[in-house]
Scaffold this motif. Structure first.
Motif, PDB file in Angstrom:
ATOM      1  N   THR A  32     -67.003 -25.196  24.338  1.00 57.89           N
ATOM      2  CA  THR A  32     -67.359 -23.828  24.710  1.00 57.89           C
ATOM      3  C   THR A  32     -67.505 -22.957  23.474  1.00 57.89           C
ATOM      4  OG1 THR A  32     -66.091 -24.048  26.758  1.00 57.89           O
ATOM      5  CG2 THR A  32     -66.682 -21.819  26.086  1.00 57.89           C
ATOM      6  N   ILE A  33     -68.587 -22.193  23.450  1.00 59.49           N
ATOM      7  CA  ILE A  33     -68.782 -21.183  22.408  1.00 59.49           C
ATOM      8  C   ILE A  33     -69.042 -19.864  23.119  1.00 59.49           C
ATOM      9  CG2 ILE A  33     -70.154 -20.430  20.448  1.00 59.49           C
ATOM     10  CD1 ILE A  33     -70.842 -23.293  19.880  1.00 59.49           C
ATOM     11  N   GLU A  34     -68.118 -18.925  22.968  1.00 57.60           N
ATOM     12  CA  GLU A  34     -68.242 -17.628  23.614  1.00 57.60           C
ATOM     13  C   GLU A  34     -68.241 -16.527  22.566  1.00 57.60           C
ATOM     14  OE1 GLU A  34     -64.966 -17.569  26.303  1.00 57.60           O
ATOM     15  OE2 GLU A  34     -65.959 -18.855  27.793  1.00 57.60           O
ATOM     16  N   SER A  35     -68.339 -15.280  23.014  1.00 57.34           N
ATOM     17  CA  SER A  35     -68.435 -14.149  22.088  1.00 57.34           C
ATOM     18  C   SER A  35     -67.148 -13.894  21.319  1.00 57.34           C
ATOM     19  CB  SER A  35     -68.817 -12.879  22.849  1.00 57.34           C
ATOM     20  OG  SER A  35     -67.856 -12.590  23.849  1.00 57.34           O
ATOM     21  N   SER A  36     -66.027 -14.458  21.772  1.00 61.76           N
ATOM     22  CA  SER A  36     -64.755 -14.186  21.102  1.00 61.76           C
ATOM     23  C   SER A  36     -63.969 -15.435  20.721  1.00 61.76           C
ATOM     24  CB  SER A  36     -63.866 -13.314  22.005  1.00 61.76           C
ATOM     25  OG  SER A  36     -63.604 -13.984  23.231  1.00 61.76           O
ATOM     26  N   GLN A  37     -64.422 -16.623  21.160  1.00 58.54           N
ATOM     27  CA  GLN A  37     -63.654 -17.822  20.865  1.00 58.54           C
ATOM     28  C   GLN A  37     -64.510 -19.075  20.983  1.00 58.54           C
ATOM     29  OE1 GLN A  37     -60.540 -18.043  23.813  1.00 58.54           O
ATOM     30  NE2 GLN A  37     -61.926 -18.601  25.453  1.00 58.54           N
ATOM     31  N   ILE A  38     -63.990 -20.140  20.370  1.00 55.38           N
ATOM     32  CA  ILE A  38     -64.600 -21.463  20.458  1.00 55.38           C
ATOM     33  C   ILE A  38     -63.520 -22.415  20.946  1.00 55.38           C
ATOM     34  CG2 ILE A  38     -65.709 -23.326  19.154  1.00 55.38           C
ATOM     35  CD1 ILE A  38     -66.633 -21.165  17.175  1.00 55.38           C
ATOM     36  N   ILE A  39     -63.864 -23.294  21.893  1.00 58.56           N
ATOM     37  CA  ILE A  39     -62.883 -24.219  22.449  1.00 58.56           C
ATOM     38  C   ILE A  39     -63.320 -25.651  22.167  1.00 58.56           C
ATOM     39  CG2 ILE A  39     -61.728 -25.015  24.552  1.00 58.56           C
ATOM     40  CD1 ILE A  39     -62.078 -22.239  25.706  1.00 58.56           C
ATOM     41  N   CYS A  40     -62.374 -26.455  21.673  1.00 60.91           N
ATOM     42  CA  CYS A  40     -62.618 -27.868  21.396  1.00 60.91           C
ATOM     43  C   CYS A  40     -61.813 -28.717  22.363  1.00 60.91           C
ATOM     44  CB  CYS A  40     -62.214 -28.209  19.960  1.00 60.91           C
ATOM     45  SG  CYS A  40     -63.122 -27.311  18.709  1.00 60.91           S
ATOM     46  N   THR A  41     -62.196 -29.968  22.481  1.00 59.25           N
ATOM     47  CA  THR A  41     -61.469 -30.889  23.350  1.00 59.25           C
ATOM     48  C   THR A  41     -61.087 -32.135  22.565  1.00 59.25           C
ATOM     49  OG1 THR A  41     -61.521 -32.043  25.476  1.00 59.25           O
ATOM     50  CG2 THR A  41     -63.526 -32.117  24.142  1.00 59.25           C
ATOM     51  N   GLY A  42     -60.123 -32.883  23.082  1.00 60.90           N
ATOM     52  CA  GLY A  42     -59.734 -34.135  22.433  1.00 60.90           C
ATOM     53  C   GLY A  42     -58.897 -33.914  21.199  1.00 60.90           C
ATOM     54  N   LEU A  43     -58.566 -34.999  20.542  1.00 63.36           N
ATOM     55  CA  LEU A  43     -57.747 -34.944  19.340  1.00 63.36           C
ATOM     56  C   LEU A  43     -58.562 -34.454  18.156  1.00 63.36           C
ATOM     57  CD1 LEU A  43     -55.818 -38.333  19.689  1.00 63.36           C
ATOM     58  CD2 LEU A  43     -54.979 -36.025  20.234  1.00 63.36           C
ATOM     59  N   VAL A  44     -57.922 -33.701  17.281  1.00 62.49           N
ATOM     60  CA  VAL A  44     -58.575 -33.173  16.085  1.00 62.49           C
ATOM     61  C   VAL A  44     -57.969 -33.844  14.864  1.00 62.49           C
ATOM     62  CG1 VAL A  44     -58.953 -31.127  14.667  1.00 62.49           C
ATOM     63  CG2 VAL A  44     -59.066 -30.953  17.157  1.00 62.49           C
ATOM     64  N   ASN A  45     -58.829 -34.381  14.000  1.00 62.64           N
ATOM     65  CA  ASN A  45     -58.376 -35.027  12.767  1.00 62.64           C
ATOM     66  C   ASN A  45     -58.055 -33.943  11.733  1.00 62.64           C
ATOM     67  OD1 ASN A  45     -58.040 -36.495  10.399  1.00 62.64           O
ATOM     68  ND2 ASN A  45     -59.632 -37.974  10.927  1.00 62.64           N
ATOM     69  N   LEU A  46     -56.805 -33.874  11.298  1.00 63.73           N
ATOM     70  CA  LEU A  46     -56.381 -32.835  10.362  1.00 63.73           C
ATOM     71  C   LEU A  46     -56.572 -33.232   8.901  1.00 63.73           C
ATOM     72  CD1 LEU A  46     -53.139 -31.548  12.121  1.00 63.73           C
ATOM     73  CD2 LEU A  46     -55.417 -30.517  12.109  1.00 63.73           C
ATOM     74  N   ARG A  47     -57.283 -34.308   8.656  1.00 64.34           N
ATOM     75  CA  ARG A  47     -57.587 -34.696   7.278  1.00 64.34           C
ATOM     76  C   ARG A  47     -58.515 -33.656   6.654  1.00 64.34           C
ATOM     77  NH1 ARG A  47     -60.171 -40.387   6.886  1.00 64.34           N
ATOM     78  NH2 ARG A  47     -61.872 -39.221   7.845  1.00 64.34           N
ATOM     79  N   ARG A  48     -58.297 -33.334   5.392  1.00 65.80           N
ATOM     80  CA  ARG A  48     -59.096 -32.319   4.711  1.00 65.80           C
ATOM     81  C   ARG A  48     -60.580 -32.685   4.730  1.00 65.80           C
ATOM     82  NH1 ARG A  48     -57.730 -28.246   1.423  1.00 65.80           N
ATOM     83  NH2 ARG A  48     -55.581 -29.013   1.312  1.00 65.80           N
ATOM     84  N   PHE A  49     -61.431 -31.714   5.035  1.00 66.71           N
ATOM     85  CA  PHE A  49     -62.867 -31.937   5.115  1.00 66.71           C
ATOM     86  C   PHE A  49     -63.447 -32.267   3.739  1.00 66.71           C
ATOM     87  CE2 PHE A  49     -67.089 -29.837   4.530  1.00 66.71           C
ATOM     88  CZ  PHE A  49     -67.844 -30.753   5.260  1.00 66.71           C
ATOM     89  N   GLU A  50     -64.225 -33.348   3.695  1.00 68.08           N
ATOM     90  CA  GLU A  50     -64.949 -33.722   2.483  1.00 68.08           C
ATOM     91  C   GLU A  50     -66.419 -33.886   2.835  1.00 68.08           C
ATOM     92  OE1 GLU A  50     -63.295 -37.116   0.586  1.00 68.08           O
ATOM     93  OE2 GLU A  50     -61.283 -36.230   0.347  1.00 68.08           O
ATOM     94  N   GLN A  51     -67.256 -33.094   2.212  1.00 65.27           N
ATOM     95  CA  GLN A  51     -68.681 -33.098   2.520  1.00 65.27           C
ATOM     96  C   GLN A  51     -69.344 -34.378   2.025  1.00 65.27           C
ATOM     97  OE1 GLN A  51     -70.678 -29.668   0.962  1.00 65.27           O
ATOM     98  NE2 GLN A  51     -72.694 -30.291   1.700  1.00 65.27           N
ATOM     99  N   ARG A  52     -70.135 -35.002   2.885  1.00 69.01           N
ATOM    100  CA  ARG A  52     -70.865 -36.207   2.522  1.00 69.01           C
ATOM    101  C   ARG A  52     -72.211 -35.845   1.907  1.00 69.01           C
ATOM    102  NH1 ARG A  52     -69.891 -39.387   8.285  1.00 69.01           N
ATOM    103  NH2 ARG A  52     -67.630 -39.650   8.084  1.00 69.01           N
ATOM    104  N   GLY A  53     -72.785 -36.789   1.191  1.00 65.21           N
ATOM    105  CA  GLY A  53     -74.052 -36.532   0.533  1.00 65.21           C
ATOM    106  C   GLY A  53     -75.187 -36.239   1.489  1.00 65.21           C
ATOM    107  N   SER A  54     -75.086 -36.718   2.704  1.00 65.97           N
ATOM    108  CA  SER A  54     -76.143 -36.502   3.692  1.00 65.97           C
ATOM    109  C   SER A  54     -75.984 -35.195   4.452  1.00 65.97           C
ATOM    110  CB  SER A  54     -76.165 -37.663   4.691  1.00 65.97           C
ATOM    111  OG  SER A  54     -74.922 -37.743   5.378  1.00 65.97           O
ATOM    112  N   GLU A  55     -74.918 -34.434   4.135  1.00 62.93           N
ATOM    113  CA  GLU A  55     -74.620 -33.223   4.889  1.00 62.93           C
ATOM    114  C   GLU A  55     -74.870 -31.970   4.057  1.00 62.93           C
ATOM    115  OE1 GLU A  55     -70.977 -35.126   7.576  1.00 62.93           O
ATOM    116  OE2 GLU A  55     -70.530 -33.939   5.779  1.00 62.93           O
ATOM    117  N   ALA A  56     -75.156 -30.889   4.748  1.00 58.53           N
ATOM    118  CA  ALA A  56     -75.314 -29.578   4.116  1.00 58.53           C
ATOM    119  C   ALA A  56     -74.484 -28.564   4.893  1.00 58.53           C
ATOM    120  CB  ALA A  56     -76.779 -29.159   4.085  1.00 58.53           C
ATOM    121  N   LEU A  57     -73.966 -27.567   4.185  1.00 61.28           N
ATOM    122  CA  LEU A  57     -73.193 -26.483   4.798  1.00 61.28           C
ATOM    123  C   LEU A  57     -74.078 -25.252   4.905  1.00 61.28           C
ATOM    124  CD1 LEU A  57     -69.840 -26.949   2.838  1.00 61.28           C
ATOM    125  CD2 LEU A  57     -70.294 -27.568   5.210  1.00 61.28           C
TER     126      LEU A  57
END
Length: 439
Positions: free
Chosen positions: A80-105
């Motif tokens: 869910t993406i609403e005007s005041s919040q975003i909701i995720c489901t399932g387990l979340v991996n708390l490992r620090r984000f590392e950008q891959r070469g194929s990705e852009a921010l």
């Protein structure tokens, strides 16, 4: 996936709270991750015009959790993406984000970049990017909110126009680089250090370091004091060691000590050796105290005067630009020597008291002796209680010999007692103010 609405301008999402299905807050959204190979017209790799339906695919979001740590959550987990919040489901991996070469921010790499419009009307600056959901549930980048300046009238006045263009109507070619760090610094010349720190914190490490190199030493010192520890260390480690020492000299001694504590023993000693001896001595004394004590929190260079100083002299010290409002709330009076550790501590004079007496009055006659100083070994809890009990913004700190060694201000205490990510809990307003809207 249930989303309302299905087209969102990304700047509107920055800083928004992200929750799990049970309503527990995970953190705040800081960026959007897309696949580079799906870039169409806006391609830093090819610089060629794209085809409809070939817009970049959104693969996930970057969330900042407690301690300023950034993690990755796939879009398949976003329900869910609403005007005041975003909701995720399932387990979340708390490992620090590392950008891959194929990705852009999107925020770090596309915002504030120049594009060339395919209709031949020239260049524009990307202010915001819209992402849209297809029927199959995939998200993609669909539109750009851009601005461009042009001259109007006989006096060559410049006017800024904004417009929304389709992703495939703009080209980011290899010769159009991100907004130069020098231009960014100029555009934020009047920004409050805390606001500038927020903007820098949103950047990737490379961009953050580039901007830091362009800031004057004093300005960089002010900004560093507002950044989380990871960003401080990242910037300081990329500065020439001599310049790093100069920046540390410009910082408040207690902030400089906190930063040096994050470095290795060898790095810390090298920088202290390069600092001016007087500034280095102040920092070394702070480093000797155990964390959480008054000695570790205090500023060792408050306003200190002898009892023979006049009200006029005291007000002249308070008016100095480099003195913070909290530190200017009072002058501390002691017997010589007036450098910490001083002679015997006598008392404090509040700024309001100074304003009520003629310039020739001696500060030694105006002492508020009802406020007892705290020991340099006092705990954070004890200091907090005293400040709250007596409605103080500053409290003197003395050693076992009753010699003044520094002062603690209310902002020092707040920094110590608030959670590590307190800067994200201010008013929740996203940093960027242009183009924040849902459609």
């Amino acid at each position: 996936m249930s989303t309302t609405p299905n087209k969102i301008f990304i700047a509107r999402l920055l800083g928004m709270d992200v929750f799990d299905p049970l309503g527990d807050r995970l953190g705040r959204l800081r960026d959007i991750v897309v696949l580079k190979q799906s870039f169409g017209a806006l391609s830093a790799l090819t610089g060629t015009a794209g085809q409809k339906g070939k817009e970049p695919i959104v693969v996930g979001i970057v969330i900042e959790v407690l301690g300023k740590k950034r993690i990755f959550v796939p879009m398949t987990r976003v329900t869910t993406i609403e005007s005041s919040q975003i909701i995720c489901t399932g387990l979340v991996n708390l490992r620090r984000f590392e950008q891959r070469g194929s990705e852009a921010l999107v925020v770090a790499e596309i915002f504030d970049r120049k594009v060339r419009l395919t209709d031949g009307s020239g260049e524009a600056m990307v202010e915001d990017v819209a992402m849209e959901q297809r029927r199959n549930g995939d998200w993609f980048l669909s539109e750009l909110f851009v601005s461009r300046a042009h001259e109007t009238g006989g006096l060559l006045r410049r006017r800024k126009d904004t417009l929304i263009v389709d992703w495939n109507e703009a080209i980011l070619s290899t010769d159009l680089e991100p907004q130069a760090a020098t231009a960014f610094v100029e555009n934020h010349a009047n920004a409050n250090p805390a606001d500038l720190a927020d903007a820098i914190h949103e950047m990737n490490d490379k961009r953050m370091v580039e901007v830091a190199h362009e800031l004057q030493d004093e300005r960089l010192a002010d900004v560093l004091q507002e950044l989380p520890e990871d960003d401080q260390v990242e910037i300081l480690s990329h500065l020439d060691v001599e310049r790093a020492a100069q920046v540390l000299e410009e910082m408040e001694p207690d902030d400089a000590a906190d930063l040096l504590n994050e470095l290795s023993d060898a790095q810390r000693e090298e920088l202290l050796h390069l600092m001016e001896p007087e500034e280095a001595d102040d920092v070394r004394r702070l480093l000797e105290y155990e964390e959480g004590t008054a000695g570790s929190l205090m500023n060792p260079v408050p306003i200190i005067l002898s009892p023979e100083a006049t009200v006029a002299e005291a007000l002249a010290h308070i008016r100095q630009e480099e003195i913070s409002p909290a530190m200017a709330a009072a002058v501390l009076v002691a017997r010589p020597p007036l450098e910490t550790p001083t002679g015997k501590y006598l008392g404090m004079v509040h700024m309001q008291q100074l304003l009520r007496y003629p310039p020739s009055e001696l500060v030694g006659t105006l002492l508020d002796s009802s406020i007892e100083p705290v020991s340099d070994m006092s705990s954070l809890a004890e200091i907090s209680r005293i400040l709250a009990t007596y409605d103080l913004t500053i409290i003197p700190v003395v050693n076992q010999h009753d010699r003044l060694v520094g002062a603690i201000t209310i902002d020092d205490v707040l920094d110590a007692i608030l959670p590590e990510d307190w800067r994200t809990y201010d008013d929740g307003t996203p940093i960027r103010k242009v183009g924040r809207r849902f459609e």
